[in-house]
Motif scaffolding. Structure first.
Motif, short mmCIF file in Angstrom:
data_model
loop_
_atom_site.label_atom_id
_atom_site.label_comp_id
_atom_site.label_asym_id
_atom_site.label_seq_id
_atom_site.Cartn_x
_atom_site.Cartn_y
_atom_site.Cartn_z
N GLN A 74 31.71 -66.25 -31.61
CA GLN A 74 31.11 -66.98 -32.72
C GLN A 74 31.10 -68.50 -32.48
OE1 GLN A 74 29.94 -65.27 -35.64
NE2 GLN A 74 30.27 -63.46 -34.36
N ARG A 75 32.28 -69.07 -32.24
CA ARG A 75 32.35 -70.54 -32.18
C ARG A 75 33.73 -70.99 -31.72
NH1 ARG A 75 32.09 -68.72 -37.26
NH2 ARG A 75 33.91 -68.97 -38.62
N ARG A 76 33.81 -72.26 -31.41
CA ARG A 76 35.09 -72.92 -31.15
C ARG A 76 35.71 -73.29 -32.48
NH1 ARG A 76 33.10 -77.01 -28.64
NH2 ARG A 76 33.03 -78.37 -30.46
N VAL A 77 37.02 -73.05 -32.62
CA VAL A 77 37.69 -73.40 -33.88
C VAL A 77 38.61 -74.61 -33.73
CG1 VAL A 77 37.50 -71.10 -34.88
CG2 VAL A 77 39.51 -71.67 -33.54
N LEU A 78 39.18 -74.83 -32.54
CA LEU A 78 39.97 -76.03 -32.29
C LEU A 78 39.65 -76.53 -30.89
CD1 LEU A 78 43.63 -75.55 -33.67
CD2 LEU A 78 41.75 -76.87 -34.65
N ASP A 79 39.24 -77.79 -30.80
CA ASP A 79 38.96 -78.39 -29.51
C ASP A 79 40.21 -79.09 -28.99
OD1 ASP A 79 37.59 -79.13 -27.27
OD2 ASP A 79 35.94 -80.09 -28.33
N SER A 80 40.16 -79.52 -27.74
CA SER A 80 41.27 -80.24 -27.14
C SER A 80 41.10 -81.74 -27.40
CB SER A 80 41.30 -79.97 -25.63
OG SER A 80 42.36 -80.67 -25.02
N ARG A 81 41.91 -82.26 -28.31
CA ARG A 81 41.86 -83.69 -28.66
C ARG A 81 43.28 -84.22 -28.85
NH1 ARG A 81 37.64 -81.88 -32.36
NH2 ARG A 81 35.58 -82.53 -31.59
N PRO A 82 43.57 -85.41 -28.31
CA PRO A 82 44.89 -86.00 -28.52
C PRO A 82 45.16 -86.17 -30.01
CG PRO A 82 43.65 -87.21 -26.86
CD PRO A 82 42.70 -86.26 -27.50
N PRO A 83 46.39 -85.95 -30.46
CA PRO A 83 47.55 -85.58 -29.66
C PRO A 83 47.71 -84.07 -29.48
CG PRO A 83 48.25 -85.97 -31.90
CD PRO A 83 46.76 -86.22 -31.87
N TYR A 84 46.71 -83.28 -29.89
CA TYR A 84 46.79 -81.82 -29.82
C TYR A 84 45.93 -81.32 -28.67
CZ TYR A 84 48.77 -82.60 -34.43
OH TYR A 84 49.53 -83.06 -35.48
N LEU A 127 48.58 -71.21 -36.53
CA LEU A 127 49.64 -71.84 -35.76
C LEU A 127 49.25 -71.76 -34.28
CD1 LEU A 127 50.87 -70.38 -38.41
CD2 LEU A 127 53.06 -70.94 -37.39
N PHE A 128 49.53 -72.81 -33.52
CA PHE A 128 49.04 -72.84 -32.15
C PHE A 128 49.96 -73.69 -31.27
CE2 PHE A 128 47.27 -76.40 -34.45
CZ PHE A 128 47.26 -77.45 -33.55
N GLU A 129 49.92 -73.37 -29.99
CA GLU A 129 50.59 -74.19 -28.98
C GLU A 129 49.67 -75.32 -28.55
OE1 GLU A 129 51.72 -73.78 -24.25
OE2 GLU A 129 51.74 -71.96 -25.49
N TYR A 130 50.26 -76.49 -28.29
CA TYR A 130 49.47 -77.59 -27.76
C TYR A 130 50.33 -78.41 -26.81
CZ TYR A 130 51.81 -80.66 -31.18
OH TYR A 130 52.74 -81.36 -31.91
N ARG A 184 40.75 -74.27 -25.17
CA ARG A 184 40.27 -74.44 -26.54
C ARG A 184 40.49 -73.13 -27.29
NH1 ARG A 184 36.54 -76.71 -22.95
NH2 ARG A 184 35.99 -78.90 -23.35
N LEU A 185 40.62 -73.21 -28.59
CA LEU A 185 40.75 -71.99 -29.38
C LEU A 185 39.38 -71.55 -29.85
CD1 LEU A 185 44.06 -72.47 -31.39
CD2 LEU A 185 43.54 -70.75 -29.66
N MET A 186 39.08 -70.26 -29.59
CA MET A 186 37.78 -69.69 -29.85
C MET A 186 37.91 -68.56 -30.88
SD MET A 186 36.19 -71.60 -27.68
CE MET A 186 34.55 -70.85 -27.67
N TYR A 187 36.77 -68.17 -31.47
CA TYR A 187 36.75 -67.15 -32.50
C TYR A 187 35.65 -66.14 -32.21
CZ TYR A 187 35.68 -65.13 -37.13
OH TYR A 187 35.41 -64.29 -38.17
N ALA A 188 35.97 -64.85 -32.33
CA ALA A 188 35.01 -63.76 -32.22
C ALA A 188 35.23 -62.80 -33.38
CB ALA A 188 35.16 -63.04 -30.88
N GLY A 225 51.90 -76.53 -33.36
CA GLY A 225 51.26 -77.21 -34.47
C GLY A 225 50.68 -76.21 -35.44
N VAL A 226 50.12 -76.71 -36.55
CA VAL A 226 49.57 -75.83 -37.56
C VAL A 226 48.30 -76.45 -38.12
CG1 VAL A 226 51.09 -76.83 -39.34
CG2 VAL A 226 50.05 -74.59 -39.72
N ALA A 227 47.29 -75.58 -38.33
CA ALA A 227 46.03 -75.97 -38.97
C ALA A 227 45.84 -75.12 -40.21
CB ALA A 227 44.87 -75.78 -37.99
N ALA A 228 45.04 -75.64 -41.15
CA ALA A 228 44.81 -74.95 -42.43
C ALA A 228 43.31 -74.77 -42.66
CB ALA A 228 45.42 -75.74 -43.58
N ALA A 229 42.98 -73.71 -43.41
CA ALA A 229 41.59 -73.46 -43.79
C ALA A 229 41.58 -72.72 -45.12
CB ALA A 229 40.85 -72.64 -42.74
#
Length: 295
Positions: A131-141, A160-163, A116-120, A172-176
């Motif tokens: 601090q928290r989890r920012v991306l969990d493991s969920r299909p298809p990512y 941007l992240f590997e999955y 999982r992708l985490m944040y500190a 893949g890519v996520a936005a905020a």
């Protein structure tokens, strides 16, 4: 864009203390401040006899020249006590903004076989607090990891992240709206290419020129037999689409020792007016810096 020329390659060395002396290191994330270079690096115990004990930690060091780093006596991020990173903290990425150091890293749970992708964050790299989890493991990512964070031209942010999907890794890519999220996955960014050097696995590397007309992501690609190489892709200004991509790899291992893994893996980059300094791991144990010139 025509690409890059590798003008020089230099080893990156670490002045190690305590447990770090006997650990192997990879994924060096290096950034430059006013008077020094700073480093976060993934370190793993040498426990081939007990793979479950090879729990990655993240260590910090500083340098005056970007080549030799004096390392701290203890890690700044280490596994647990939460389940999300109970068995490893890997692959740090840093953004310095708002008077704080923001760090994204991969948390690993061995029993779940899940990343999982985490944040500190903290006032400096020695004061990072989970601090928290920012991306969990969920299909298809599934199993998101290896974060790269950069600003888009409109002031929003991209992660941007590997999955994992279909038994191989993609990007893949996520936005905020800002660094604090929430992060929303907006789609795939890069996939493998048949009959190329990157025909099976892909993983993110650093982005340079974010906010310019031609931002570039260095990335890592592998064949079915896990020979990893470093390449590049030009992105659009929103960091959501690939507009050009290298034909062949930019950096590949040379003269590997017997039994060494065939891996070159980009982790971070520092820019100046004339060059790009690309930091990468080689064969899971050695660190290097390549001086690149744009063509």
């Amino acid at each position: 864009m025509k690409g890059f020329v590798v003008e020089a390659i230099e080893p990156v060395t670490l002045g190690r203390q305590n447990r770090l002396v006997d650990m192997y290191v990879l994924s060096p994330f290096i950034w430059r401040t006013d008077d020094r270079y700073e480093l976060l690096v993934r370190a793993v115990p040498r426990r081939d006899d007990e793979p479950r004990l090879k729990m990655a930690e993240i260590w910090y060091g500083t340098s005056s020249n970007g080549l030799h780093f004096e390392m701290d006596e203890a890690p700044v991020i280490f596994p647990g006590p939460g389940l999300e990173d109970l068995d490893g903290c890997e692959d740090p990425t840093v953004i310095v903004a708002e008077g704080r150091v923001h760090c994204w890293y991969t948390g690993w749970n061995e029993a779940q076989r899940t990343g999982r992708l985490m944040y500190a964050a903290g006032s400096d790299a020695r004061s990072l607090n989970k601090q928290r989890r920012v991306l969990d493991s969920r299909p298809p990512y599934a199993n998101p990891k290896e974060a790269t964070v950069a600003p888009a031209a409109d002031g929003s942010w991209r992660l941007l992240f590997e999955y994992a999907e279909d038994e191989h890794s993609k990007i893949g890519v996520a936005a905020a709206p800002d660094l604090h999220g929430p992060w929303e996955v907006i789609g795939p960014l890069l996939d493998a290419r048949p009959d190329h050097w990157d025909n099976w696995h892909l993983s993110t590397g650093p982005v340079i020129g974010a906010g310019s007309k031609q931002p570039v992501m260095f990335y890592n690609g592998a064949t079915h037999d896990a020979h990893w190489r470093i390449g590049w892709a030009v992105l659009d200004v929103r960091l959501g689409r690939v507009v050009a991509r290298c034909d062949g790899p930019l950096i590949a291992p040379e003269a590997l020792a017997s039994g060494a893994t065939d891996i070159a893996f980009a982790a971070s980059a520092v820019e100046d007016e004339n060059h790009v300094w690309l930091y990468y791991s080689l064969s899971d144990k050695d660190l290097f810096r390549a001086r690149l010139r744009r063509l």
